[in-house]
Design a protein around this motif. Structure first.
Motif, PDB file in Angstrom:
ATOM      1  N   ARG A  85      99.245  -5.316 -33.534  1.00  0.00           N
ATOM      2  CA  ARG A  85      97.959  -5.390 -34.222  1.00  0.00           C
ATOM      3  C   ARG A  85      97.177  -4.089 -34.059  1.00  0.00           C
ATOM      4  NH1 ARG A  85      96.503  -9.561 -31.963  1.00  0.00           N
ATOM      5  NH2 ARG A  85      97.352 -11.034 -33.470  1.00  0.00           N
ATOM      6  N   GLU A  86      97.217  -3.511 -32.875  1.00  0.00           N
ATOM      7  CA  GLU A  86      96.537  -2.240 -32.634  1.00  0.00           C
ATOM      8  C   GLU A  86      97.238  -1.102 -33.367  1.00  0.00           C
ATOM      9  OE1 GLU A  86      93.959   0.711 -31.269  1.00  0.00           O
ATOM     10  OE2 GLU A  86      93.752  -1.461 -31.526  1.00  0.00           O
TER      11      GLU A  86
ATOM     12  N   ARG B  65      96.156  -1.278 -36.893  1.00  0.00           N
ATOM     13  CA  ARG B  65      94.781  -0.800 -37.035  1.00  0.00           C
ATOM     14  C   ARG B  65      94.733   0.722 -37.053  1.00  0.00           C
ATOM     15  NH1 ARG B  65      90.078   0.709 -34.378  1.00  0.00           N
ATOM     16  NH2 ARG B  65      91.206   1.128 -32.460  1.00  0.00           N
TER      17      ARG B  65
ATOM     18  N   THR C 284      89.204  -7.774 -43.701  1.00  0.00           N
ATOM     19  CA  THR C 284      89.402  -8.036 -42.267  1.00  0.00           C
ATOM     20  C   THR C 284      89.044  -6.814 -41.425  1.00  0.00           C
ATOM     21  OG1 THR C 284      91.750  -7.434 -42.486  1.00  0.00           O
ATOM     22  CG2 THR C 284      91.184  -9.771 -42.647  1.00  0.00           C
ATOM     23  N   SER C 285      89.317  -5.629 -41.929  1.00  0.00           N
ATOM     24  CA  SER C 285      88.977  -4.428 -41.167  1.00  0.00           C
ATOM     25  C   SER C 285      87.468  -4.221 -41.131  1.00  0.00           C
ATOM     26  CB  SER C 285      89.666  -3.197 -41.762  1.00  0.00           C
ATOM     27  OG  SER C 285      89.208  -2.954 -43.081  1.00  0.00           O
TER      28      SER C 285
ATOM     29  N   ALA D  23      85.292  -6.505 -41.098  1.00  0.00           N
ATOM     30  CA  ALA D  23      84.746  -7.482 -40.158  1.00  0.00           C
ATOM     31  C   ALA D  23      84.838  -7.011 -38.715  1.00  0.00           C
ATOM     32  CB  ALA D  23      85.485  -8.815 -40.314  1.00  0.00           C
ATOM     33  N   THR D  24      85.790  -6.132 -38.423  1.00  0.00           N
ATOM     34  CA  THR D  24      85.956  -5.609 -37.059  1.00  0.00           C
ATOM     35  C   THR D  24      85.303  -4.238 -36.888  1.00  0.00           C
ATOM     36  OG1 THR D  24      88.104  -4.620 -37.616  1.00  0.00           O
ATOM     37  CG2 THR D  24      88.113  -6.874 -36.762  1.00  0.00           C
ATOM     38  N   GLY D  25      84.642  -3.743 -37.935  1.00  0.00           N
ATOM     39  CA  GLY D  25      83.951  -2.466 -37.828  1.00  0.00           C
ATOM     40  C   GLY D  25      84.792  -1.261 -38.198  1.00  0.00           C
ATOM     41  N   ASP D  26      86.013  -1.470 -38.688  1.00  0.00           N
ATOM     42  CA  ASP D  26      86.897  -0.373 -39.092  1.00  0.00           C
ATOM     43  C   ASP D  26      87.094  -0.422 -40.605  1.00  0.00           C
ATOM     44  OD1 ASP D  26      87.358   0.517 -36.465  1.00  0.00           O
ATOM     45  OD2 ASP D  26      88.911  -1.004 -36.174  1.00  0.00           O
ATOM     46  N   GLU D  27      86.252   0.303 -41.308  1.00  0.00           N
ATOM     47  CA  GLU D  27      86.313   0.280 -42.767  1.00  0.00           C
ATOM     48  C   GLU D  27      87.539   1.062 -43.246  1.00  0.00           C
ATOM     49  OE1 GLU D  27      85.160  -1.046 -46.402  1.00  0.00           O
ATOM     50  OE2 GLU D  27      83.996  -1.392 -44.575  1.00  0.00           O
TER      51      GLU D  27
END
Length: 360
Positions: free
Chosen positions: A111-112, A115, A161-162, A164-168
């Protein structure tokens, strides 16, 4: 002077041929015969990665096709002009595993990795979506429609989803739609034929994909045929049978320039709606000598490119004239002009005209 950086992200479902393409791309352009004909060669920045790619290719010659990659790979290639020691262009190749677009990450580590890989999309000037030629040949337009729908849905999901986690996630604005395994098609089938079929039969799906990527002109006007190798059932792979592999880097280069022109045109309120690409390129050239930072960072490479290659070279200069300019640059030790002019010439030779088509 450090080499110019070009960033390209390659996407495709499992089995589309990304792993084979990368091995063939590297091997073909490291050969002395390629350097003699095109006046440049490539070298992997990381020696271990280069050896791994060559190993994959030599196993291909024995008919042993590699398994698709299951992890994100970043490989850097330097482009060297013939007989000159200084690299002119560095291509950063981001290979996104097909499985990432089909299955959920198996654990936190993957997952990382996903990302981190997706964050590098924002650095890419050009994206390549690889369509599986074998599936297209057997399933027809239905496969292409599915590919566009699936890719659009996954891009939309990743964006949400990105965020939502702060990674546009920022996707490339310029794209090439490439058909792999082109050796399965008749010898007279070209990228123009592929373009005609796609635009005729999958226009709604193309529109949806462009909307999701927030780039209305992203898809639908750059098409490629790619055959890494021919793979007859009863014979060894012949490395001389590739198609489009030598045209790929030049297509990426030109796409990058076109993207910068569009960025520059979009910022000018007085731009005419009928302004052509080459009119925009001419205006862009006029800015280059005095302003270096009028474009987003990922397009500032273009200001350097346009110092060494005339906009006329992109428009209409004949292949023989381009080759003469390239040889003159080699004699003067002009690293950038030699490689960049050689790439533009590669789009105009016989293979380039069949393998690459642009309809705008």
């Amino acid at each position: 002077m450090p080499p110019l950086d070009l960033h390209v992200a390659v996407f495709g479902a499992s089995g589309a041929g990304k792993t084979v393409l990368l091995a063939a791309f590297y091997r073909a352009q490291t050969q002395p015969s390629f350097q003699e004909e095109y006046a440049y060669k490539i070298q992997a920045v990381n020696k271990a990665q280069g050896n791994q790619l060559l190993g994959r290719f030599y196993r291909l010659e024995e008919g042993k096709f590699p398994e698709g990659s299951t992890r994100f790979d970043e490989i850097e290639f330097d482009f060297f002009p013939r007989d000159l020691p200084e690299a002119a262009v560095r291509v950063h190749w981001y290979d996104y595993p097909g499985r990432w677009w089909e299955d959920e990450p198996v654990d936190a580590e993957e997952r990382e990795a996903m990302r981190q890989g997706l964050l590098k999309l924002g650095m890419s000037q050009v994206g390549i979506l690889l369509a599986d030629g074998a599936k297209y040949r057997s399933e027809g337009t239905g496969y292409i429609r599915w590919l566009f729908e699936h890719f659009a849905d996954e891009c939309d999901r990743l964006r949400r989803t990105s965020a939502a986690t702060g990674d546009e996630v920022s996707f490339p604005r310029e794209w090439i739609l490439a058909l792999s395994k082109a050796d399965l098609f008749p010898p007279d089938y070209g990228a123009r034929d592929f373009e005609r079929e796609v635009c005729r039969d999958a226009d709604d799906q193309l529109a949806k994909l462009c909307s999701v990527l927030r780039a209305e002109q992203a898809f639908g006007h750059r098409f490629m045929l790619l055959s890494s190798v021919a793979a007859p059932a009863d014979a060894q792979v012949d490395p001389r049978t590739s198609l489009g592999v030598r045209t790929l880097a030049p297509a990426i280069l030109v796409s990058t320039v076109e993207g910068a022109v569009r960025e520059a045109q979009a910022t000018r309120k007085e731009k005419s709606a009928k302004e052509t690409f080459f009119q925009g390129l001419r205006d862009l050239v006029q800015f280059v000598d005095s302003v270096d930072d009028f474009l987003p960072k990922r397009y500032q490479i273009v200001s350097k490119i346009l110092r060494f290659v005339s906009f006329k070279d992109f428009a209409s200069t004949r292949v023989d004239r381009l080759k003469k300019v390239r040889e003159d640059a080699l004699r003067r030790g002009d690293t950038f002009k030699a490689v960049l002019t050689g790439m533009v010439a590669a789009l105009r030779d016989e293979e380039g005209l069949r393998a690459y088509h642009q309809n705008q």
